[in-house]
Write a protein that holds these residues in place. Structure first.
Motif, PDB file in Angstrom:
ATOM      1  N   LYS A 113       0.824  -1.213   0.000  1.00  0.00           N
ATOM      2  CA  LYS A 113       0.000   0.000   0.000  1.00  0.00           C
ATOM      3  C   LYS A 113       0.855   1.257   0.000  1.00  0.00           C
ATOM      4  O   LYS A 113       0.385   2.349  -0.307  1.00  0.00           O
ATOM      5  N   GLN A 114       2.139   1.068   0.371  1.00  0.00           N
ATOM      6  CA  GLN A 114       3.050   2.207   0.448  1.00  0.00           C
ATOM      7  C   GLN A 114       4.363   1.853  -0.245  1.00  0.00           C
ATOM      8  O   GLN A 114       4.726   0.674  -0.361  1.00  0.00           O
ATOM      9  N   LEU A 115       5.067   2.882  -0.713  1.00  0.00           N
ATOM     10  CA  LEU A 115       6.306   2.659  -1.465  1.00  0.00           C
ATOM     11  C   LEU A 115       7.251   3.831  -1.239  1.00  0.00           C
ATOM     12  O   LEU A 115       6.822   4.991  -1.244  1.00  0.00           O
ATOM     13  N   ILE A 116       8.523   3.516  -1.051  1.00  0.00           N
ATOM     14  CA  ILE A 116       9.573   4.534  -0.955  1.00  0.00           C
ATOM     15  C   ILE A 116      10.640   4.223  -1.997  1.00  0.00           C
ATOM     16  O   ILE A 116      11.064   3.074  -2.140  1.00  0.00           O
ATOM     17  N   SER A 117      11.076   5.240  -2.718  1.00  0.00           N
ATOM     18  CA  SER A 117      12.115   5.052  -3.734  1.00  0.00           C
ATOM     19  C   SER A 117      13.197   6.104  -3.576  1.00  0.00           C
ATOM     20  O   SER A 117      12.973   7.169  -2.995  1.00  0.00           O
ATOM     21  N   HIS A 118      14.362   5.791  -4.139  1.00  0.00           N
ATOM     22  CA  HIS A 118      15.470   6.753  -4.122  1.00  0.00           C
ATOM     23  C   HIS A 118      16.038   6.922  -5.517  1.00  0.00           C
ATOM     24  O   HIS A 118      16.291   5.940  -6.219  1.00  0.00           O
ATOM     25  N   SER A 119      16.217   8.150  -5.953  1.00  0.00           N
ATOM     26  CA  SER A 119      16.907   8.501  -7.192  1.00  0.00           C
ATOM     27  C   SER A 119      16.313   7.770  -8.399  1.00  0.00           C
ATOM     28  O   SER A 119      15.119   7.890  -8.657  1.00  0.00           O
ATOM     29  N   PHE A 120      17.121   6.971  -9.138  1.00  0.00           N
ATOM     30  CA  PHE A 120      16.565   6.274 -10.294  1.00  0.00           C
ATOM     31  C   PHE A 120      15.426   5.340  -9.896  1.00  0.00           C
ATOM     32  O   PHE A 120      14.514   5.078 -10.691  1.00  0.00           O
ATOM     33  N   GLY A 121      15.436   4.856  -8.661  1.00  0.00           N
ATOM     34  CA  GLY A 121      14.330   4.037  -8.198  1.00  0.00           C
ATOM     35  C   GLY A 121      13.007   4.781  -8.289  1.00  0.00           C
ATOM     36  O   GLY A 121      11.947   4.169  -8.464  1.00  0.00           O
ATOM     37  N   SER A 122      13.067   6.109  -8.177  1.00  0.00           N
ATOM     38  CA  SER A 122      11.864   6.926  -8.331  1.00  0.00           C
ATOM     39  C   SER A 122      11.390   6.925  -9.776  1.00  0.00           C
ATOM     40  O   SER A 122      10.182   6.904 -10.051  1.00  0.00           O
ATOM     41  N   VAL A 123      12.325   6.955 -10.709  1.00  0.00           N
ATOM     42  CA  VAL A 123      11.972   6.867 -12.131  1.00  0.00           C
ATOM     43  C   VAL A 123      11.268   5.546 -12.396  1.00  0.00           C
ATOM     44  O   VAL A 123      10.171   5.498 -12.982  1.00  0.00           O
ATOM     45  N   ALA A 124      11.886   4.451 -11.963  1.00  0.00           N
ATOM     46  CA  ALA A 124      11.326   3.125 -12.191  1.00  0.00           C
ATOM     47  C   ALA A 124       9.948   2.987 -11.560  1.00  0.00           C
ATOM     48  O   ALA A 124       9.023   2.430 -12.162  1.00  0.00           O
ATOM     49  N   SER A 125       9.795   3.496 -10.344  1.00  0.00           N
ATOM     50  CA  SER A 125       8.532   3.355  -9.620  1.00  0.00           C
ATOM     51  C   SER A 125       7.415   4.158 -10.268  1.00  0.00           C
ATOM     52  O   SER A 125       6.300   3.653 -10.473  1.00  0.00           O
ATOM     53  N   VAL A 187       9.400  11.574 -16.466  1.00  0.00           N
ATOM     54  CA  VAL A 187       8.721  11.142 -15.254  1.00  0.00           C
ATOM     55  C   VAL A 187       7.497  12.007 -14.962  1.00  0.00           C
ATOM     56  O   VAL A 187       6.463  11.508 -14.504  1.00  0.00           O
ATOM     57  N   GLU A 188       7.577  13.289 -15.242  1.00  0.00           N
ATOM     58  CA  GLU A 188       6.453  14.191 -14.965  1.00  0.00           C
ATOM     59  C   GLU A 188       5.181  13.756 -15.694  1.00  0.00           C
ATOM     60  O   GLU A 188       4.070  13.947 -15.183  1.00  0.00           O
ATOM     61  N   ASP A 189       5.320  13.154 -16.862  1.00  0.00           N
ATOM     62  CA  ASP A 189       4.153  12.700 -17.625  1.00  0.00           C
ATOM     63  C   ASP A 189       3.555  11.432 -17.020  1.00  0.00           C
ATOM     64  O   ASP A 189       2.335  11.292 -16.906  1.00  0.00           O
ATOM     65  N   TYR A 190       4.408  10.494 -16.633  1.00  0.00           N
ATOM     66  CA  TYR A 190       3.927   9.248 -16.033  1.00  0.00           C
ATOM     67  C   TYR A 190       3.312   9.502 -14.651  1.00  0.00           C
ATOM     68  O   TYR A 190       2.359   8.825 -14.255  1.00  0.00           O
ATOM     69  N   ALA A 191       3.858  10.479 -13.934  1.00  0.00           N
ATOM     70  CA  ALA A 191       3.334  10.798 -12.602  1.00  0.00           C
ATOM     71  C   ALA A 191       1.860  11.197 -12.669  1.00  0.00           C
ATOM     72  O   ALA A 191       1.062  10.831 -11.787  1.00  0.00           O
ATOM     73  N   GLN A 192       1.489  11.903 -13.701  1.00  0.00           N
ATOM     74  CA  GLN A 192       0.104  12.354 -13.834  1.00  0.00           C
ATOM     75  C   GLN A 192      -0.866  11.205 -14.084  1.00  0.00           C
ATOM     76  O   GLN A 192      -2.067  11.327 -13.832  1.00  0.00           O
ATOM     77  N   LYS A 193      -0.332  10.078 -14.557  1.00  0.00           N
ATOM     78  CA  LYS A 193      -1.179   8.909 -14.832  1.00  0.00           C
ATOM     79  C   LYS A 193      -1.118   7.870 -13.710  1.00  0.00           C
ATOM     80  O   LYS A 193      -1.912   6.922 -13.701  1.00  0.00           O
ATOM     81  N   VAL A 218       8.822  17.670 -11.637  1.00  0.00           N
ATOM     82  CA  VAL A 218       7.844  16.593 -11.460  1.00  0.00           C
ATOM     83  C   VAL A 218       6.726  17.037 -10.517  1.00  0.00           C
ATOM     84  O   VAL A 218       5.538  16.842 -10.804  1.00  0.00           O
ATOM     85  N   ALA A 219       7.087  17.638  -9.401  1.00  0.00           N
ATOM     86  CA  ALA A 219       6.097  18.066  -8.416  1.00  0.00           C
ATOM     87  C   ALA A 219       5.127  19.095  -8.994  1.00  0.00           C
ATOM     88  O   ALA A 219       3.934  19.094  -8.663  1.00  0.00           O
ATOM     89  N   LYS A 220       5.623  19.942  -9.865  1.00  0.00           N
ATOM     90  CA  LYS A 220       4.785  20.978 -10.466  1.00  0.00           C
ATOM     91  C   LYS A 220       3.662  20.379 -11.305  1.00  0.00           C
ATOM     92  O   LYS A 220       2.552  20.923 -11.378  1.00  0.00           O
ATOM     93  N   LYS A 221       3.937  19.237 -11.939  1.00  0.00           N
ATOM     94  CA  LYS A 221       2.952  18.603 -12.822  1.00  0.00           C
ATOM     95  C   LYS A 221       2.098  17.548 -12.108  1.00  0.00           C
ATOM     96  O   LYS A 221       1.117  17.072 -12.666  1.00  0.00           O
ATOM     97  N   TRP A 222       2.473  17.174 -10.894  1.00  0.00           N
ATOM     98  CA  TRP A 222       1.835  16.045 -10.213  1.00  0.00           C
ATOM     99  C   TRP A 222       0.942  16.564  -9.093  1.00  0.00           C
ATOM    100  O   TRP A 222       1.411  16.938  -8.023  1.00  0.00           O
TER     101      TRP A 222
END
Length: 254
Positions: A113-125, A187-193, A218-222
């Protein structure tokens, strides 16, 4: 170009630090098969709340040592892994796309239910979530978030001292091999979906590895995300900074 491509598909291995080794020894371990790799899986705790940790490129599960220790105080079941050709997983030619596919598969399998990522892990997630409508996360924390894939390729060429002309040839090779368009991987595009109820992005304003502007983009678009800018940590020490650990636990609780 071959030098840059090799850098992309063969992640470097770095020495595991003592506190990382200590936390890895405390985990329950098993291995799963993914594509041509044997993936090292880890689990700590048997709490009611389940969380997945996604390390960065050339990282490993032990990078989250301080976060794991704090989460164990909060009744969690913590799931982590070493990516393809990372940490204790088997070695071989891999890619950011394969890493992302693994993250999607693990979310599907373990249903955190929860997820934490770091650096490129954030891209993948974020790309995994944004590409798979069936996947849903209630609380997501991205500890530094890169954005545009093209910029990543440009940074690699610069790091290796290669001329800019290499980037265009490298992009053509990657697009042909993976049937993708590099400029569409933002990433900003995928974040919105992504089906994420609430997200927190943490980034040091003086991060020398990944400029904070990437997370700001990313935060600006999400709409679901809040960006919290911190100081006095850096790109790696941010994972163990007390101010960050407190923000992580508070956000997950609320």
């Amino acid at each position: 170009m071959n030098k840059a491509f090799a850098y992309l598909v063969h992640p470097m291995q770095f020495k595991i630090r003592p506190h990382e080794e200590d936390i890895l020894k405390k985990a329950e371990k098993n291995r799963i098969t993914f594509n041509d790799f044997e993936i090292q899986m880890y689990q700590w705790g048997k709490g009611k709340k389940k969380i997945l940790l996604v390390h960065g490129w050339e990282g490993h599960a032990g990078n989250f040592a301080y976060i794991i220790e704090r989460l164990l105080q909060e009744d969690y079941t913590i799931i982590a892994f070493d990516g393809p050709s990372h940490g204790a997983s088997s070695s071989g030619k891999t890619s950011s796309f394969e890493f992302t596919a693994l993250v999607a598969a693990l979310i599907q399998q373990y249903q955190p239910k929860q997820l934490i990522s770091h650096s490129f892990g954030s891209v993948a997630s974020i790309i995994a979530l944004g590409s798979n409508p069936a996947l849903k996360i209630d609380r997501y924390i991205g500890i530094t978030v890169p954005n545009k894939f093209r910029e990543r390729l440009e940074e690699i060429a610069k790091y290796l001292g290669l001329p800019y002309t290499v980037v265009s040839r490298l992009i053509k090779k990657i697009e042909a091999e993976h049937d993708i368009k590099v400029d569409a991987i933002n990433v900003e595009d995928y974040a919105q979906k992504a089906r994420v109820e609430k997200a927190l992005i943490l980034h040091d304003v003086n991060d020398r590895v990944l400029p904070i502007e990437k997370s700001r983009e990313v935060a600006k678009k999400w709409a679901a995300a809040e960006l919290v800018e911190v100081t006095a940590t850096g790109h790696y020490k941010i994972l163990g900074a007390e101010q960050v650990l407190e923000k992580v636990v508070t956000f997950l609780k609320n």
